[in-house]
Write an enzyme that holds these catalytic residues in place. Sequence first.
Site, mmCIF file in Angstrom:
data_model
loop_
_atom_site.group_PDB
_atom_site.id
_atom_site.type_symbol
_atom_site.label_atom_id
_atom_site.label_comp_id
_atom_site.label_asym_id
_atom_site.label_seq_id
_atom_site.Cartn_x
_atom_site.Cartn_y
_atom_site.Cartn_z
ATOM 1 C CG LEU A 27 -1.719 1.266 1.507
ATOM 2 C CD1 LEU A 27 -2.769 1.490 0.416
ATOM 3 C CD2 LEU A 27 -2.421 1.194 2.872
ATOM 4 C CB SER A 65 -0.399 8.974 7.342
ATOM 5 O OG SER A 65 0.529 8.533 8.305
ATOM 6 C CB ILE A 106 7.121 -3.833 0.650
ATOM 7 C CG1 ILE A 106 6.500 -2.650 -0.127
ATOM 8 C CG2 ILE A 106 6.303 -5.101 0.505
ATOM 9 C CD1 ILE A 106 5.181 -2.104 0.452
ATOM 10 C CD GLN A 163 17.060 4.266 33.693
ATOM 11 O OE1 GLN A 163 17.242 4.387 32.486
ATOM 12 N NE2 GLN A 163 17.801 4.886 34.584
ATOM 13 C CB ILE A 164 14.947 -2.516 35.482
ATOM 14 C CG1 ILE A 164 13.752 -1.698 35.991
ATOM 15 C CG2 ILE A 164 15.218 -3.719 36.382
ATOM 16 C CD1 ILE A 164 12.419 -2.411 35.951
ATOM 17 N N GLY A 202 23.511 -0.560 32.963
ATOM 18 C CA GLY A 202 24.462 -0.678 31.850
ATOM 19 C C GLY A 202 24.265 -1.963 31.054
ATOM 20 C CD GLU A 225 -0.180 -4.146 9.714
ATOM 21 O OE1 GLU A 225 -1.342 -4.320 10.103
ATOM 22 O OE2 GLU A 225 0.568 -5.068 9.353
ATOM 23 C CB SER A 244 0.423 6.915 17.572
ATOM 24 O OG SER A 244 1.204 5.834 18.016
HETATM 25 N N1 CAA Z 1 -13.472 -0.061 6.299
HETATM 26 C C1 CAA Z 1 -14.084 0.250 5.142
HETATM 27 N N2 CAA Z 1 -13.987 1.458 4.540
HETATM 28 C C2 CAA Z 1 -13.206 2.361 5.128
HETATM 29 C C3 CAA Z 1 -12.532 2.118 6.334
HETATM 30 C C4 CAA Z 1 -12.686 0.842 6.923
HETATM 31 N N3 CAA Z 1 -12.071 0.503 8.069
HETATM 32 N N4 CAA Z 1 -11.838 3.221 6.667
HETATM 33 C C5 CAA Z 1 -12.079 4.148 5.706
HETATM 34 N N5 CAA Z 1 -12.901 3.600 4.787
HETATM 35 C C6 CAA Z 1 -13.440 4.257 3.594
HETATM 36 C C7 CAA Z 1 -14.284 5.465 4.000
HETATM 37 O O1 CAA Z 1 -15.605 5.075 4.316
HETATM 38 C C8 CAA Z 1 -14.216 6.310 2.754
HETATM 39 O O2 CAA Z 1 -15.129 5.823 1.784
HETATM 40 P P1 CAA Z 1 -16.375 6.713 1.282
HETATM 41 O O3 CAA Z 1 -15.789 7.955 0.672
HETATM 42 O O4 CAA Z 1 -17.054 5.832 0.324
HETATM 43 O O5 CAA Z 1 -17.178 7.021 2.510
HETATM 44 C C9 CAA Z 1 -12.827 6.010 2.215
HETATM 45 O O6 CAA Z 1 -12.402 4.777 2.800
HETATM 46 C C10 CAA Z 1 -11.823 7.088 2.516
HETATM 47 O O7 CAA Z 1 -11.825 7.231 3.921
HETATM 48 P P2 CAA Z 1 -11.465 8.582 4.623
HETATM 49 O O8 CAA Z 1 -12.221 9.712 4.016
HETATM 50 O O9 CAA Z 1 -11.594 8.354 6.089
HETATM 51 O O10 CAA Z 1 -9.937 8.740 4.172
HETATM 52 P P3 CAA Z 1 -8.805 9.661 4.704
HETATM 53 O O11 CAA Z 1 -8.016 10.097 3.534
HETATM 54 O O12 CAA Z 1 -9.359 10.727 5.625
HETATM 55 O O13 CAA Z 1 -7.827 8.661 5.517
HETATM 56 C C11 CAA Z 1 -7.005 7.120 7.121
HETATM 57 C C12 CAA Z 1 -8.228 7.787 6.464
HETATM 58 C C13 CAA Z 1 -7.568 6.424 8.342
HETATM 59 C C14 CAA Z 1 -5.945 8.135 7.555
HETATM 60 C C15 CAA Z 1 -6.413 6.092 6.118
HETATM 61 O O14 CAA Z 1 -5.896 6.716 4.963
HETATM 62 C C16 CAA Z 1 -5.345 5.238 6.750
HETATM 63 O O15 CAA Z 1 -5.670 4.250 7.400
HETATM 64 N N6 CAA Z 1 -4.055 5.569 6.538
HETATM 65 C C17 CAA Z 1 -2.942 4.768 7.042
HETATM 66 C C18 CAA Z 1 -2.555 3.698 6.094
HETATM 67 C C19 CAA Z 1 -1.824 2.572 6.768
HETATM 68 O O16 CAA Z 1 -2.231 2.057 7.785
HETATM 69 N N7 CAA Z 1 -0.744 2.129 6.120
HETATM 70 C C20 CAA Z 1 -0.017 1.009 6.589
HETATM 71 C C21 CAA Z 1 0.694 0.349 5.470
HETATM 72 S S1 CAA Z 1 0.663 -1.391 5.543
HETATM 73 C C22 CAA Z 1 1.888 -1.856 6.606
HETATM 74 O O17 CAA Z 1 2.415 -1.090 7.342
HETATM 75 C C23 CAA Z 1 2.164 -3.297 6.587
HETATM 76 C C24 CAA Z 1 3.502 -3.647 7.099
HETATM 77 O O18 CAA Z 1 4.465 -3.602 6.378
HETATM 78 C C25 CAA Z 1 3.654 -4.116 8.472
#
Ligand code: CAA
Length: 379
Positions: A125, A132, A157, A336-337, A340, A363, A366
């Site tokens: 993603l 974010s 990734i 800390q506990i 060194g 994912e 915060s």
């Molecule tokens: N389930 C279903 N639909 C969802 C949803 C959910 N949990 N959350 C949001 N949506 C939908 C919304 O309903 C909206 O759809 P509609 O327009 O049809 O209503 C659409 O998605 C867009 O949502 P927002 O308007 O809320 O979007 P936003 O731009 O304001 O962002 C956000 C929301 C929560 C910040 C989101 O972009 C997000 O989660 N960002 C972080 C991404 C992330 O977690 N990346 C991690 C990468 S993977 C990883 O890290 C794996 C690894 O390697 C360990």
Amino acid sequence: MNFQLTEEQKAVQMAARDFARNELLPGVIERDEHQKFPKEQIKKLGELGFLGMMVDPKYGGSGMDSVSYVLAMEEISKIDASTSVCMSVNNSLVCWGLETFCNEEQKQKYLTPLASGQALGAFLLSEPEAGSDATSQRTTAEDKGDYYLLNGTKNWITNGSSADYYLVIAQTYPDKKHKGINALIVHKDWPGVTVGAKENKLGIRGSDTHSIMFQDVKVPKENRIGEDGFGFTFAMKVLAGGRIGIAAQALGIASGAYELALKYSKERKAFGTEISNHQAVAFKLADMATAIEGARLMVIKAAWTKDQGQDYTLSASMAKLYASEIAQWVTNEAVQIHGGYGYVKEFHVERLMRDAKITQIYEGTSEVQKIVISRTVLK
Ligand code: CAA
């Protein structure tokens, strides 16, 4: 209200604990130091059914509940968070996504090898300019009739070079914004797929984090997950479950560091007695144990909510937010506990402190969890 684990859940917890102590602990410091992917260990985890824990046995999975999954994640993460992130991505993001949203043919072809440990998956993603802000996808999947032409770069990734299959989120109709995004199943060995250099990270150094580049990769239409334009919803739904896995990872990192600090405090003497007899240390341990108990209740509640078929978006984000914050603090206190000794690799807590940081970032940072939580509570 019943807080007892079932016999099956306890057995899974014990099996994961044994695996972590016997198979992961030896070599964990070396893997961290040399950024060595735990290839053999992942293979064994797959053979034991830990890579497709919640998948139906008819697709090669173990058919367990999410509570069992978080118990296993905690145990593995106590010892080796580099291994547990690989496990979490394959279970929560890849296998759950495929089982829930794919058609029968896709499940037979991809879910079965991924859930049974014969193959490994990754979730693509994040991009250089879409972390974010996940709706701002620049990777394109141009509709060419019977295939998509995939171009772009993905960043950070997990399982980047070790995965066999990628779940790639890409934009097909830019004017439709997030409603024009698709999720595609891509083989790592297809022409036009390039694995970039490995990231040299602060923590979880054993996991292989890479950029992945796509140049004119032809992805057959039958490899699209769900309806045309379902990709962003797919990503959000999958990530909600993934956040439970990372919350359990953060919990495990915290409880691993706490257990080491507790043991050390009963052995190490200073000022004429074991340091656990000093209130300065005993009170730290009391605070750490309390925070861990709170995080554990939240993680198990999120998993239980998912098992009940209820909406778990809120409980998952709350659990991840809280567990990752306390992991940061608890691991710091554990160092800390140890004084060194905590600052050198042999005592493990410095690694856990470094590993804890990523749980506040991947994912969803915060801050992203606070977006999800605040939107719900302000509704
Ligand atoms: N389930 C279903 N639909 C969802 C949803 C959910 N949990 N959350 C949001 N949506 C939908 C919304 O309903 C909206 O759809 P509609 O327009 O049809 O209503 C659409 O998605 C867009 O949502 P927002 O308007 O809320 O979007 P936003 O731009 O304001 O962002 C956000 C929301 C929560 C910040 C989101 O972009 C997000 O989660 N960002 C972080 C991404 C992330 O977690 N990346 C991690 C990468 S993977 C990883 O890290 C794996 C690894 O390697 C360990």
